[in-house]
Design a protein around this motif. Sequence first.
Motif, PDB file in Angstrom:
ATOM      1  N   ALA A  69       1.087  -1.355   0.481  1.00  0.00           N
ATOM      2  CA  ALA A  69       0.297   0.218  -0.633  1.00  0.00           C
ATOM      3  C   ALA A  69       0.835   1.368  -0.115  1.00  0.00           C
ATOM      4  N   ALA A  70       2.060   1.169   0.765  1.00  0.00           N
ATOM      5  CA  ALA A  70       2.735   2.433   0.817  1.00  0.00           C
ATOM      6  C   ALA A  70       3.769   1.869  -0.539  1.00  0.00           C
ATOM      7  N   ALA A  71       3.888   1.298  -1.147  1.00  0.00           N
ATOM      8  CA  ALA A  71       4.537   1.362  -2.264  1.00  0.00           C
ATOM      9  C   ALA A  71       3.740   1.838  -3.552  1.00  0.00           C
ATOM     10  N   SER A  72       2.562   2.201  -3.635  1.00  0.00           N
ATOM     11  CA  SER A  72       2.112   1.542  -4.928  1.00  0.00           C
ATOM     12  C   SER A  72       1.131   3.585  -4.409  1.00  0.00           C
ATOM     13  N   PHE A  73       1.003   4.068  -3.653  1.00  0.00           N
ATOM     14  CA  PHE A  73       1.119   5.591  -2.591  1.00  0.00           C
ATOM     15  C   PHE A  73       1.557   6.053  -3.517  1.00  0.00           C
ATOM     16  N   THR A  74       3.489   5.872  -2.773  1.00  0.00           N
ATOM     17  CA  THR A  74       4.339   6.418  -3.759  1.00  0.00           C
ATOM     18  C   THR A  74       4.328   6.763  -4.720  1.00  0.00           C
ATOM     19  N   PHE A  75       3.968   5.413  -5.989  1.00  0.00           N
ATOM     20  CA  PHE A  75       3.775   5.676  -7.591  1.00  0.00           C
ATOM     21  C   PHE A  75       2.845   6.889  -7.704  1.00  0.00           C
ATOM     22  N   ALA A  76       1.605   6.704  -7.225  1.00  0.00           N
ATOM     23  CA  ALA A  76       0.629   6.800  -7.541  1.00  0.00           C
ATOM     24  C   ALA A  76       0.733   9.359  -6.745  1.00  0.00           C
ATOM     25  N   SER A  77       1.631   8.991  -6.746  1.00  0.00           N
ATOM     26  CA  SER A  77       1.966  10.871  -6.087  1.00  0.00           C
ATOM     27  C   SER A  77       3.047  11.462  -7.395  1.00  0.00           C
ATOM     28  N   CYS A  78       4.051  10.261  -7.999  1.00  0.00           N
ATOM     29  CA  CYS A  78       5.053  10.829  -8.519  1.00  0.00           C
ATOM     30  C   CYS A  78       4.203  11.493  -9.605  1.00  0.00           C
ATOM     31  N   ASP A  79       4.728  12.797 -10.101  1.00  0.00           N
ATOM     32  CA  ASP A  79       4.333  13.319 -11.376  1.00  0.00           C
ATOM     33  C   ASP A  79       4.293  12.912 -12.824  1.00  0.00           C
ATOM     34  N   SER A  80       3.422  12.760 -13.393  1.00  0.00           N
ATOM     35  CA  SER A  80       3.252  11.778 -14.815  1.00  0.00           C
ATOM     36  C   SER A  80       4.280  13.136 -16.049  1.00  0.00           C
ATOM     37  N   LYS A  81       4.715  12.675 -17.027  1.00  0.00           N
ATOM     38  CA  LYS A  81       5.172  13.596 -18.138  1.00  0.00           C
ATOM     39  C   LYS A  81       4.358  14.382 -18.648  1.00  0.00           C
ATOM     40  N   THR A  82       3.253  14.020 -18.897  1.00  0.00           N
ATOM     41  CA  THR A  82       2.116  14.919 -19.342  1.00  0.00           C
ATOM     42  C   THR A  82       2.132  15.861 -18.420  1.00  0.00           C
ATOM     43  N   GLU A  83       1.963  15.464 -16.866  1.00  0.00           N
ATOM     44  CA  GLU A  83       1.819  16.563 -15.597  1.00  0.00           C
ATOM     45  C   GLU A  83       2.405  18.102 -15.647  1.00  0.00           C
ATOM     46  N   ASN A  84       3.477  17.548 -16.026  1.00  0.00           N
ATOM     47  CA  ASN A  84       4.793  17.529 -15.985  1.00  0.00           C
ATOM     48  C   ASN A  84       4.572  18.910 -17.125  1.00  0.00           C
ATOM     49  N   ALA A  85       4.948  18.006 -18.708  1.00  0.00           N
ATOM     50  CA  ALA A  85       4.452  19.149 -19.606  1.00  0.00           C
ATOM     51  C   ALA A  85       3.797  20.470 -19.648  1.00  0.00           C
ATOM     52  N   GLN A  86       2.389  19.965 -19.163  1.00  0.00           N
ATOM     53  CA  GLN A  86       1.479  21.410 -18.720  1.00  0.00           C
ATOM     54  C   GLN A  86       1.654  22.010 -17.777  1.00  0.00           C
TER      55      GLN A  86
END
Length: 84
Positions: free
Chosen positions: A10-27
């Motif tokens: 569960a902790a690992a999945s929250f860690t990955f979910a909170s990372c920005d995606s490339k699309t979000e970074n581009a926006q």
Amino acid sequence: MKKVLFLALAAASFTFASCDSKTENAQEATADKVEEAGEAKADAMEEQADAVRDSADATADKIEDAADANPSQATPAPATTPAQ
């Protein structure tokens, strides 16, 4: 043991979910560029307004100086006559 493993996953999945995606970074980068362009345009407009204000002040000063240099064309004061 299962609980510990479940909590770790569960902790690992929250860690990955909170990372920005490339699309979000581009926006976000595009938004930053738009904001910077807007700030640059506003700065340029402020500089232009200051230049117009300075020019108007200089013109007004020249007109006032010219008015001060010319003698008054108003009705002259009455001449005083010596008492008899």
